[in-house]
Design a protein around this motif. Structure first.
Motif, PDB file in Angstrom:
ATOM      1  N   GLY A 145       0.845  -1.193   0.000  1.00 29.27           N
ATOM      2  CA  GLY A 145       0.000   0.000   0.000  1.00 29.27           C
ATOM      3  C   GLY A 145       0.872   1.230   0.000  1.00 29.27           C
TER       4      GLY A 145
ATOM      5  N   ALA B 232      -1.192   4.580   3.995  1.00 31.51           N
ATOM      6  CA  ALA B 232      -2.286   3.633   3.825  1.00 31.51           C
ATOM      7  C   ALA B 232      -2.667   2.968   5.148  1.00 31.51           C
ATOM      8  CB  ALA B 232      -1.903   2.568   2.800  1.00 31.51           C
TER       9      ALA B 232
ATOM     10  N   GLN C 216      -5.433   0.659   1.386  1.00 37.28           N
ATOM     11  CA  GLN C 216      -5.529   2.045   0.949  1.00 37.28           C
ATOM     12  C   GLN C 216      -6.423   2.793   1.932  1.00 37.28           C
ATOM     13  OE1 GLN C 216      -7.137   2.706  -3.014  1.00 37.28           O
ATOM     14  NE2 GLN C 216      -5.463   4.131  -3.438  1.00 37.28           N
TER      15      GLN C 216
ATOM     16  N   PHE D 267      -4.637  -0.025  -7.435  1.00 40.87           N
ATOM     17  CA  PHE D 267      -4.630   1.206  -6.639  1.00 40.87           C
ATOM     18  C   PHE D 267      -5.200   2.379  -7.415  1.00 40.87           C
ATOM     19  CE2 PHE D 267      -1.329  -1.185  -4.337  1.00 40.87           C
ATOM     20  CZ  PHE D 267      -1.862  -1.076  -3.067  1.00 40.87           C
TER      21      PHE D 267
END
Lengths: 249, 296
Positions: free
Chosen positions: A39, A43, A223, A248
């Motif tokens: 991440g 995150a 996220q 993402f």
């Protein structure tokens, strides 16, 4: 088994700077599972790990380790279940201790420390055996001061320390990020071997998409404090680093 | 025993020689105590300026009231330990800066010591002290210091002691391996200050007085002992470090006896704390000065 149920971590609660770092997150990790987490910055990856380790007590939710509720246990009490390797090689060991003293310290993770002499001959043979497996020649340097070792060597010793007594869960927070690429690879290989051999349940944070896919049996994408993808082994197999990036958005 | 430089001028006579060893041994105890807080726990603890006279005060008051000197010494140690625990409690529980917490305790102890003694000083002339029945006070004192040295060396090498040392070095790692760093600070300061109080109680019984202002500069004198010891003995390991504290203290007291005796320098006993500060400042400044000069 490790269970996280509806975990929320809020920094600066009731202040203008209030931020929710982990958002109502639930996660089950099976025994012997090796989970990689990826991440972006912020995150909530490290916060999640720190919450499992006990450095951070979540505002909401609970954490079970083998059905024991550890949500409110401080770090030093949770040490009997959890062990970790830090990102910074300087942080993971005691620099002024010798390798042997560091291992003696780790030998008793989460146990009562008695008034027996720490140095016990029967332990030393095992230390040498474990260090020899690293192939870094450290088994003959038990009396070297930790601060004299290179970053990679320290991280290797850190790894041995964390797994000297098999933990219920091993937490790795980008533990190869501060090393040069060659040493990073060596340490990652060692990590993987120890985890496989000792069958340790592991949670590993990484910045590298390749590392996230090449190692372990399951990958989580984080996220804004939420798990946006949970990829089991069979789904992961067909993915490339590029695919991960696309998740993402 | 007399040392001569030029015929007829003694630089240190027997009484001064024994006096230096005696004070060296007492400051050896303080040195080991300071090592425990400053070096092992990384806690700059100034409580000792108060717990040293506290030990002397408690022991003296108990002795003039006819109590057993051994019991008096033991209770003095307990009182010192409590003072250390209080400083650690302020720091650990209420997050008061360690240095400030120790200054608060030290300041409070000045009044407490006056209360305990009821007057600024107590004479122990003719009282029954630990050293009355000893064949030689110096040998008894040396015995006590060696006993403390052995016990501390052992303690710091136990599983628990390893945890204590780790807690002062890297609190993050210590916690990750199950050490309660806060408790360790309590133990360390309690133990350290009980040793300083022991030193105070022994000083009072050897010199037959306790004085409320005797604690001024204890920390700096103790630190000077630690630092001098460290420059003399460079070997690794707790045992060497503790031995260095004792050796450092004795050498330090010798240097002072010499300085006070040397004619022409014009130093007297009142200059003790000035010399102590100068030594500590020099050991802190000189290595940096050397580095800066080498860089040019």
């Amino acid at each position: 088994m490790i269970q996280l149920q509806n975990i929320s971590v809020i920094f600066g609660k009731n202040t203008p700077l209030e931020t929710t770092v982990v958002h109502n997150l639930s996660l089950n990790i099976q025994k012997k599972e090796f989970v990689t987490i990826i991440g972006g910055n912020g995150a909530g990856k490290s916060t999640l790990l720190n919450t499992i380790a006990g450095d951070i007590i979540p505002q909401n939710g609970y954490i079970l380790i083998d059905n024991i509720n550890v949500t409110k246990l401080p770090t030093h009490k949770r040490a009997q279940f959890v062990s970790r390797v830090f990102q910074d090689p300087l942080q993971g060991t005691c620099a002024h201790f010798t390798i042997e003293e560091n291992l003696l310290l780790a030998q008793q993770r989460g146990e009562i420390r008695s008034l027996r002499l720490a140095h016990q001959r029967e332990l030393i043979a095992n230390f040498q055996h474990r260090l020899a497996e690293l192939n870094l020649g450290l088994e003959n340097r038990l009396n070297s001061q930790m601060g004299m070792l290179s970053g990679g060597q320290r991280q290797a010793v850190s790894l041995v320390m964390a797994t000297l007594k098999a933990p219920k869960i091993l937490l790795l927070d980008e533990h190869t990020a501060a090393l040069d690429p060659k040493m990073a690879e060596t340490i990652m290989m060692l990590t993987n071997r120890i985890i496989q051999e000792e069958k340790i349940t592991t949670l590993m944070i990484t910045h590298s998409m390749h590392q996230a896919l090449d190692f372990g049996s399951r990958t989580l994408l984080l996220q804004q404090g939420k798990i946006i993808k949970d990829l089991p082994a069979d789904q992961r197999k067909v993915l490339t680093a590029q695919d991960l990036l696309e998740f993402f958005g | 025993m007399v040392f001569y430089i030029t015929q007829g001028t003694a630089i240190v006579n027997l009484i001064q020689f024994l006096g230096a060893i005696e004070m060296g041994l007492i400051f050896g105890l303080i040195g080991m105590a300071v090592y425990l807080t400053f070096r092992v726990s990384d806690f700059p603890d100034l409580t000792v300026d108060g717990s040293y006279p506290l030990g002397a005060a408690v022991a003296s008051v108990l002795i003039i009231n006819g109590h057993n000197p051994l019991l008096a010494t033991f209770i003095a140690m307990l009182a010192g330990g409590l003072a250390g625990l209080f400083t650690a409690y302020l720091h650990v529980r209420w997050k008061i800066l360690g240095l400030l917490a120790s200054i608060l305790t030290m300041t409070a102890l000045y009044s407490i010591n006056l209360r305990i003694m009821g007057r600024p000083n107590i004479a122990l002339l003719g009282e029954n002290t630990l050293f009355n029945n000893a064949i030689s006070p110096l040998i008894l004192l040396a015995g006590i210091v060696i006993l403390v040295f052995i016990l501390l060396s052992y303690l710091l090498n136990t599983q628990w002691g390893l945890g204590l040392r780790a807690s002062g070095m890297n609190s993050r790692v210590s916690q990750a391996y199950g050490i309660n760093v806060k408790y360790m600070q309590l133990y360390s300061l309690g133990l350290s200050n009980s040793l300083v109080a022991l030193a105070g109680a022994l000083f009072a019984q050897l010199n037959l007085f306790a004085d409320v202002s005797m604690g001024v500069g204890t920390i700096i004198n103790g630190l000077a002992a630690v630092i001098i010891g460290e420059t003399l003995i460079k070997m690794r390991g707790v045992m060497f470090a503790l031995a260095a504290c004792i050796l450092g203290a004795i050498i330090y007291r010798f240097a002072i006896a010499l300085a006070l005796n040397a004619q022409g320098i014009g130093l007297n006993a009142a200059d003790l704390n000035l010399i102590a500060s100068a030594i500590v400042i020099a050991t802190l400044v000189l290595p940096k000065l050397k580095n800066e000069l080498l860089r040019k």
